[in-house]
Design a protein around this motif. Structure first.
Motif, PDB file in Angstrom:
ATOM      1  N   LEU A 160      41.540  46.726  33.390  1.00 41.09           N
ATOM      2  CA  LEU A 160      39.953  46.079  33.419  1.00 41.09           C
ATOM      3  C   LEU A 160      39.118  45.478  32.178  1.00 41.09           C
ATOM      4  CD1 LEU A 160      38.513  43.797  35.359  1.00 41.09           C
ATOM      5  CD2 LEU A 160      37.886  45.314  36.407  1.00 41.09           C
TER       6      LEU A 160
ATOM      7  N   THR B 130      32.753  45.692  42.362  1.00 42.19           N
ATOM      8  CA  THR B 130      34.030  45.733  41.724  1.00 42.19           C
ATOM      9  C   THR B 130      34.605  46.677  41.602  1.00 42.19           C
ATOM     10  OG1 THR B 130      34.181  43.561  41.299  1.00 42.19           O
ATOM     11  CG2 THR B 130      35.965  44.385  40.677  1.00 42.19           C
TER      12      THR B 130
ATOM     13  N   HIS C  74      41.658  36.451  36.044  1.00 47.19           N
ATOM     14  CA  HIS C  74      40.250  36.785  35.607  1.00 47.19           C
ATOM     15  C   HIS C  74      39.078  36.366  35.981  1.00 47.19           C
ATOM     16  CE1 HIS C  74      43.212  38.034  32.057  1.00 47.19           C
ATOM     17  NE2 HIS C  74      43.814  36.719  32.197  1.00 47.19           N
ATOM     18  N   VAL C  75      38.162  36.969  36.162  1.00 46.40           N
ATOM     19  CA  VAL C  75      37.082  36.459  36.931  1.00 46.40           C
ATOM     20  C   VAL C  75      35.509  35.918  35.818  1.00 46.40           C
ATOM     21  CG1 VAL C  75      34.831  36.802  38.467  1.00 46.40           C
ATOM     22  CG2 VAL C  75      37.068  37.880  38.551  1.00 46.40           C
TER      23      VAL C  75
ATOM     24  N   MET D  51      37.243  40.230  33.474  1.00 43.23           N
ATOM     25  CA  MET D  51      35.691  40.267  33.966  1.00 43.23           C
ATOM     26  C   MET D  51      34.368  39.519  32.498  1.00 43.23           C
ATOM     27  SD  MET D  51      33.601  41.592  37.118  1.00 43.23           S
ATOM     28  CE  MET D  51      34.693  41.095  38.886  1.00 43.23           C
TER      29      MET D  51
ATOM     30  N   VAL E 209      40.978  40.868  41.652  1.00 42.97           N
ATOM     31  CA  VAL E 209      41.068  41.442  39.673  1.00 42.97           C
ATOM     32  C   VAL E 209      42.522  41.751  38.797  1.00 42.97           C
ATOM     33  CG1 VAL E 209      38.444  42.298  40.258  1.00 42.97           C
ATOM     34  CG2 VAL E 209      39.766  43.137  40.354  1.00 42.97           C
TER      35      VAL E 209
END
Length: 474
Positions: A337, A259, A241-242, A378, A237
């Motif tokens: 995040l 996560t 970027h997810v 995310m 992460v």
């Protein structure tokens, strides 16, 4: 009228009438017996040498008892064979893992090579169109080797000259059903060679419980589940970027909360901040105390939070300019995040055009400029179409959970992902069987990886929040 034809005399003609086909016997060259015997002996010698070179252990195991039987009699040979066999028979009962590693999987690979793959190789290749039968001769890809793991057969194949990888990826269903497997995945081993994976069982069929919270703070790849080969599924992460796409009930929440669990020690240490956007108000609201003031639910609040993240990111970029190119989390500059649950509600289904433009612009800025300065996004969504998520290509790492249509697989993971074996549209809709299972395509590899995230229940989230708030109050 009659002339000598190549290889025979004119008298061998069946007929010379104009309305009948002329047939003549081809030439017959009689090879001397000594040539035939010499060629046979040469091939026999070459075959023996090749056998010894490729299978030295098997040849030794068979040759030693035979030599001892000739020199000392059959009783000595029987003892030499019986003692090791007796010990080997007890080996799997005492150490099954080492037995499988050194003998079990090799014996299974040999058996499946002989009984499954070599026996069906020619018809499967010809019928599927990967081989050709021309002028009485078969041109087939070469079966190089078969190795077995605990869950699949790995078949190495040498392609015919002129074939392309797409010729194989277009026929994964032919290959799977031809060799009695549920699916087939194609990866490139090296130039001219492919690795075909045929699963024998599904190691991800059993749901995984929530993984324990790590003891040490870290922003390294977070362990959130298990891969199909039994290795831990570690999701990166920091520095990427997810994008997580999946239908309702596919398990997007498990990936998000797994996560967060993995990053929780770093959050406590002040090295990580989690900013949560929860327009559905049903997922991230369970852990609202973990996020503090960095939680938003209404579209207006989400737009304000995203723009605040962009402002801090740009201020940090101004300070880093000319000094450093990569981000290292510190107490002053932690890794941020930004978690967005159901991002499509903010980017596509938002009725307020002004808010829609603000949110889209902020997300585009974060995903294009945030990696180097310690900002990651995310985002989770159900509908991966371009008009729903127009910045999906800005997410280097992508996860496809259960999807409704086969076309959506390539929308999420990129062109050709489904042909390589990412059958996200075949994942079971039954939660116990398919929730949390997905295919991961990383920025560093085009080959999708099948994995399953641990299931984080409501009780797990409440316990995690309670422990976090208790430590924060101390």
């Amino acid at each position: 009228m009659f002339k000598k034809l190549p290889g025979d005399e004119a008298r061998t003609l069946v007929t010379t009438t104009p309305d009948t086909a002329v047939v003549f016997r081809p030439a017959v060259v009689r090879t001397p017996a000594i040539f035939t015997i010499t060629i046979f002996l040469w091939r026999l010698l070459a075959g023996i040498v090749r056998l010894i070179w490729r299978h030295p252990v098997a040849v030794t195991v068979l040759a030693v008892p035979a030599v001892l039987g000739i020199l000392y009699g059959w009783r000595i040979a029987l003892v030499v064979v019986a003692v090791p066999v007796s010990l080997l028979a007890l080996w799997p009962f005492f150490d099954r893992a080492s037995f499988n590693r050194w003998m079990g999987w090799r014996l299974l690979a040999w058996w499946r090579l002989v009984w499954i793959y070599r026996r069906h190789w020619q018809p499967v290749m010809i019928i599927s169109g990967l081989g050709r039968h021309l002028q009485g001769r078969d041109y087939l890809p070469r079966l190089v080797r078969v190795t077995c793991t605990s869950w699949a057969d790995l078949v190495t194949v040498k392609m015919i000259s002129g074939q392309a990888v797409k010729d194989w990826t277009d026929r994964i269903e032919h290959l799977a059903h031809g060799f009695g497997a549920t699916s087939c995945r194609v990866t490139i081993a090296r130039s001219g060679r492919l690795l075909l994976a045929f699963p024998r069982r599904d190691p991800l069929a059993t749901p995984l419980p929530a993984l324990p919270i790590p003891e040490t703070p870290s922003v390294e790849p977070v362990e959130i589940g298990r891969c199909e080969d039994g290795t831990p599924w570690r999701l990166k992460v920091h520095g990427t970027h997810v994008l997580v796409a999946g239908a309702t009930g596919a398990g997007k929440g498990s990936i998000i909360w797994s996560t967060i669990r993995g990053l929780l020690p770093a959050v406590r240490a002040g090295l990580v901040q989690v900013w949560a956007l929860d327009p559905k108000r049903m997922e991230l609201s369970f852990g609202r105390d973990l996020f503090g003031t960095r939680y938003a639910a209404s579209p207006a609040a989400c737009a304000d939070l995203l723009e605040a993240a962009v402002q801090i990111m740009q201020e940090r970029a101004d300070r880093f300019a000319g000094l450093q190119r990569n981000h290292t989390p510190t107490l002053d500059d932690p890794f941020v995040l930004v978690v967005v649950d159901e991002v499509a509600f903010l980017t596509a289904y938002q009725s307020d055009k002004g808010l829609k433009l603000r949110i889209s612009a902020a997300l585009a800025t974060l995903t294009t400029q945030g990696r180097a300065v310690g900002f990651g996004v995310m985002a989770a969504l159900q509908d991966p179409r371009k008009e729903v998520m127009n910045v999906r290509n800005l997410f280097p790492d992508k996860i496809a959970l259960r999807l409704d249509e086969s076309e959506q697989v390539d929308m999420v993971l990129g062109d050709g992902a489904r042909d390589r074996g990412a059958l996200a549209d075949h994942i079971s809709p039954v939660p116990e069987q398919g929730a949390g299972i997905g295919y991961v395509r990383l920025e560093t590899s085009p080959d999708p990886i099948r994995a399953r995230a641990g299931y984080v229940s409501d009780a797990d989230i409440r316990a995690m929040v309670a422990d976090f708030t208790e430590e924060a109050n101390q």
